[in-house]
Design an enzyme around this catalytic site. Structure first.
Site, mmCIF file in Angstrom:
data_model
loop_
_atom_site.group_PDB
_atom_site.id
_atom_site.type_symbol
_atom_site.label_atom_id
_atom_site.label_comp_id
_atom_site.label_asym_id
_atom_site.label_seq_id
_atom_site.Cartn_x
_atom_site.Cartn_y
_atom_site.Cartn_z
ATOM 1 N N LYS A 207 59.179 -67.846 -78.574
ATOM 2 C CA LYS A 207 58.131 -68.748 -78.222
ATOM 3 C C LYS A 207 56.941 -68.245 -78.643
ATOM 4 C CE LYS A 207 56.106 -71.678 -76.453
ATOM 5 N NZ LYS A 207 54.949 -72.310 -76.585
ATOM 6 N N GLU A 281 48.350 -59.870 -71.857
ATOM 7 C CA GLU A 281 46.925 -59.326 -72.795
ATOM 8 C C GLU A 281 46.633 -61.177 -72.813
ATOM 9 O OE1 GLU A 281 46.654 -56.593 -73.922
ATOM 10 O OE2 GLU A 281 48.319 -55.531 -74.042
ATOM 11 N N CYS A 315 40.961 -62.236 -79.689
ATOM 12 C CA CYS A 315 40.411 -61.495 -78.452
ATOM 13 C C CYS A 315 39.637 -60.274 -78.575
ATOM 14 C CB CYS A 315 42.368 -61.069 -77.834
ATOM 15 S SG CYS A 315 42.335 -59.561 -78.729
ATOM 16 N N GLU A 412 34.569 -67.346 -72.540
ATOM 17 C CA GLU A 412 35.373 -67.278 -73.533
ATOM 18 C C GLU A 412 35.436 -68.337 -74.503
ATOM 19 O OE1 GLU A 412 39.702 -66.671 -73.684
ATOM 20 O OE2 GLU A 412 39.438 -65.132 -75.194
HETATM 21 P P1 NAP Z 1 48.555 -69.917 -75.183
HETATM 22 O O1 NAP Z 1 47.762 -71.299 -74.629
HETATM 23 O O2 NAP Z 1 47.977 -69.047 -73.654
HETATM 24 O O3 NAP Z 1 49.433 -70.044 -74.811
HETATM 25 C C1 NAP Z 1 50.085 -69.259 -75.461
HETATM 26 C C2 NAP Z 1 51.368 -69.169 -75.614
HETATM 27 O O4 NAP Z 1 52.006 -69.423 -73.962
HETATM 28 C C3 NAP Z 1 51.869 -70.953 -76.286
HETATM 29 O O5 NAP Z 1 53.321 -70.303 -76.778
HETATM 30 C C4 NAP Z 1 51.984 -71.765 -75.057
HETATM 31 O O6 NAP Z 1 52.701 -72.368 -75.803
HETATM 32 C C5 NAP Z 1 52.708 -70.690 -74.530
HETATM 33 N N1 NAP Z 1 52.649 -71.145 -72.970
HETATM 34 C C6 NAP Z 1 51.590 -72.597 -72.591
HETATM 35 N N2 NAP Z 1 51.728 -72.851 -70.586
HETATM 36 C C7 NAP Z 1 53.013 -71.746 -70.323
HETATM 37 C C8 NAP Z 1 53.129 -71.943 -69.616
HETATM 38 N N3 NAP Z 1 53.321 -72.632 -68.723
HETATM 39 N N4 NAP Z 1 54.513 -71.024 -69.718
HETATM 40 C C9 NAP Z 1 55.002 -70.370 -69.941
HETATM 41 N N5 NAP Z 1 54.118 -70.706 -72.312
HETATM 42 C C10 NAP Z 1 53.019 -71.056 -71.679
HETATM 43 O O7 NAP Z 1 46.997 -69.430 -75.807
HETATM 44 P P2 NAP Z 1 46.114 -69.491 -77.502
HETATM 45 O O8 NAP Z 1 45.952 -71.298 -76.748
HETATM 46 O O9 NAP Z 1 47.833 -69.761 -77.505
HETATM 47 O O10 NAP Z 1 46.076 -68.002 -77.110
HETATM 48 C C11 NAP Z 1 44.328 -68.323 -77.819
HETATM 49 C C12 NAP Z 1 44.066 -67.635 -76.184
HETATM 50 O O11 NAP Z 1 45.109 -66.335 -75.532
HETATM 51 C C13 NAP Z 1 43.113 -67.051 -76.363
HETATM 52 O O12 NAP Z 1 42.907 -66.883 -74.922
HETATM 53 C C14 NAP Z 1 42.822 -65.429 -76.154
HETATM 54 O O13 NAP Z 1 42.199 -64.433 -76.099
HETATM 55 C C15 NAP Z 1 44.374 -64.738 -75.622
HETATM 56 N N6 NAP Z 1 44.340 -63.482 -76.437
HETATM 57 C C16 NAP Z 1 44.648 -62.188 -76.279
HETATM 58 C C17 NAP Z 1 44.638 -61.561 -76.902
HETATM 59 C C18 NAP Z 1 44.828 -60.086 -76.836
HETATM 60 O O14 NAP Z 1 45.021 -59.010 -76.680
HETATM 61 N N7 NAP Z 1 44.391 -59.551 -75.682
HETATM 62 C C19 NAP Z 1 45.322 -61.141 -78.266
HETATM 63 C C20 NAP Z 1 45.136 -62.889 -78.381
HETATM 64 C C21 NAP Z 1 45.421 -63.867 -78.130
HETATM 65 P P3 NAP Z 1 52.075 -73.708 -76.048
HETATM 66 O O15 NAP Z 1 51.208 -73.089 -77.872
HETATM 67 O O16 NAP Z 1 52.895 -75.169 -76.458
HETATM 68 O O17 NAP Z 1 51.389 -74.401 -74.936
#
Ligand code: NAP
Ligand code: MG
Length: 510
Positions: A207, A281, A315, A412
């Protein structure tokens, strides 16, 4: 082939693909969604739509889970380890040939620099979608299937009988894995999750994030070309609630998620009712500690690369720069000079060294965060402005704060904004306390020539990944992941691979 031609051809191939295959990828086919919903992908470099994809419905989530489960039970879990390895290597070859198209798709979807054309791009191009990283990961995990082995124990005599008990453990693939991706490196995160799952014998449902729906569909078609059975890799686009549906589906046995801490928490709660395995992650606020004896040139280059690469949407972004006061001015001068040379622009333009931020809302949120920080007393050293041009661009920015507990040093930003926190040499206990004073614990880097200080601080810092005289540290051989609110579980390495296996204990009385 010259770079411009490569970019133009790859972009054309990406656009052709986006126009033709904008459906769901289920059971080895592009199929129509049962919903009328459409997700538009906006190119962050232009602010304009470049493609539409169909969004899945709850019915589609059930269908895809069934397809993945059938493939798991009937086909993929029965394929020999050697054959799985061969297929993964074949897939790596196919992916390599299509690297430029994948990079062009991700450039249009996410604003990640088109780096494949700049094969020799140095550190300054980090943040570019480099296909070599994906190939390394595939080939690393392709080596694991033939090494899966449980334990066997000495025969145990049974008191008062002539029987003995033979005991062993068998490692089996978990089953269907949901791979939920963020938008900041779409192809890379798909590979990091799907490949170890397939290597272990699991089947997958991907997804992607709603902002970046396209490269997962393209990569799924390459799995088909490599001969993976229908249902081994499935892709459904959709927004958060579709991700939530998938994470609650009883046929899904494991969720591997990269994204925000907030969504990670929701997934953890959703997964608990069926006790799914989880790898999360999540976010970070990594400390980057520069001591007086550090190689300041190298430290400044790494701060620039990891801090402003991918426009800070990374991240492990070293967003808290703790710099010893005796080298503060030299570090800031060098970082400012490097930042000044950054060419901010279209992710597909060869001269660009920093691309856009993902959405207009994110650009405005970053701008507001910087204004709030200044109102709270942070000093602006450079940057701090939205770039007034089409697309969503924000200048590389450095703020300085005296108090590491201020909001800008805690939250962040996920944009090109770094916070400088000067410290005194005699204050190492304070440094450790402050470096650990955050909800996150993903990465930390130390810059010093003193190995004794490096070892001591490394043992005291609360982070899953610590690097000394480099930042960041990613290699498929070594586990990757965070502590505290940066997540749970590890990707990569044997630990990451083993997280897709279940242990079965077998007792046979003979
Ligand atoms: P996000 O808003 O948390 O979304 C990640 C994924 O989860 C998307 O596919 C999103 O779909 C989906 N999602 C949203 N609500 C959900 C739910 N209730 N249940 C299941 N899935 C759901 O993150 P992002 O904005 O894409 O990415 C930025 C974040 O990722 C930052 O906080 C960054 O630090 C973190 N990150 C962490 C790492 C690591 O390895 N630790 C690496 C890269 C990024 P939608 O897009 O449709 O909302
Ligand atoms: Mg999101």
């Amino acid at each position: 082939m010259d770079t411009i031609v490569t970019v133009r051809d790859s972009l054309k191939a990406a656009q052709d693909f986006a126009a033709r295959n904008n459906k769901l990828f289920v059971n080895g086919e592009f199929v129509d969604s049962t919903s009328e919903d459409i997700i538009s992908s906006i190119n962050p470099s232009t602010g304009e739509k470049w493609g539409d994809v169909q969004a899945a419905s709850s019915v589609d989530v059930n269908n895809v889970a069934q397809a993945a489960e059938q493939c798991f039970h009937k086909i993929w879990s029965k394929v020999s380890p050697r054959e799985r390895e061969t297929m993964l290597h074949r897939f790596a070859d196919i992916l390599e040939k299509n690297g430029d198209v994948i990079c062009a798709i991700d450039a249009c979807d996410s604003g990640r620099l088109f780096g494949a054309a700049a094969q020799n791009s140095d550190l300054v191009k980090v943040g570019a979608a480099r296909i070599e990283t994906l190939i390394d990961t595939i080939r690393y995990f392709a080596g694991w299937p033939t090494k899966i082995a449980g334990q066997s124990f000495p025969l145990i005599p049974q008191p008062g009988t002539t029987s003995v008990c033979s005991m062993q453990t068998i490692l089996e693939p978990i089953g269907v894995v949901a791979c939920v991706l963020p938008w900041n490196a779409p192809a890379l995160f798909m590979i990091n999750k799907v490949i170890p799952a397939l290597a272990a014998g699991c089947t997958t449902i991907v997804k992607p994030a709603e902002q970046t729906p396209m490269s997962a569909l393209f990569i799924a078609s390459l799995f088909r070309e490599a001969g993976f059975p229908a249902g081994a890799v499935n892709v459904i686009n959709g927004n958060g609630p579709i991700g939530a549906d998938l994470c609650q589906n009883p046929l899904v046995k494991k969720i591997t998620f990269t994204g925000s801490t907030e969504v990670g928490r929701k997934i953890s709660q959703a997964a608990s009712s069926t006790f799914k395995r989880l790898t999360l992650e999540l976010g970070g606020k990594s400390a980057f500690i520069v001591m007086h004896d550090a190689d300041i040139d190298a430290a400044a280059i790494h701060a620039r690369v990891s801090g402003y690469g991918n426009a800070g949407q990374f991240c492990m972004c070293p967003s808290r720069l703790f710099v010893e006061k005796s080298v503060l001015s030299s570090f800031v001068e060098k970082l400012a000079a490097l930042a000044n040379n950054i060419v901010v622009g279209d992710a597909l333009a060869p001269e660009t060294t920093m691309g856009p931020v993902i959405t207009r809302q994110d650009r405005d949120r970053i701008d507001e965060t910087v204004s709030d920080a200044r109102a709270e007393g942070a000093e602006l050293i450079f940057g701090g402005e939205i770039l007034d041009q089409p697309g969503h661009f924000f200048q590389p920015t450095l703020l300085s704060v005296a108090n590491p507990e201020s909001l800008i040093a805690q939250k962040e930003v996920f944009g090109p904004v770094l916070t400088l926190i000067p410290f005194d040499r005699q204050n190492l206990d304070w440094l450790v306390t402050m470096a650990n004073d955050t909800e996150f614990g993903l990465a930390a880097s130390l810059w010093t020539k003193d190995l004794s200080v490096a070892h001591r601080l490394a043992s005291q810092l609360e982070a899953g990944i610590i690097t000394v005289n480099t930042h960041p540290g990613i290699d498929p051989m070594i586990p990757f992941g965070g502590v505290k609110n940066s997540g749970t579980g590890r990707e990569f390495g044997h630990e990451g691979f083993a997280s897709f296996l279940e242990t079965k204990s077998l007792h046979i009385m003979v």
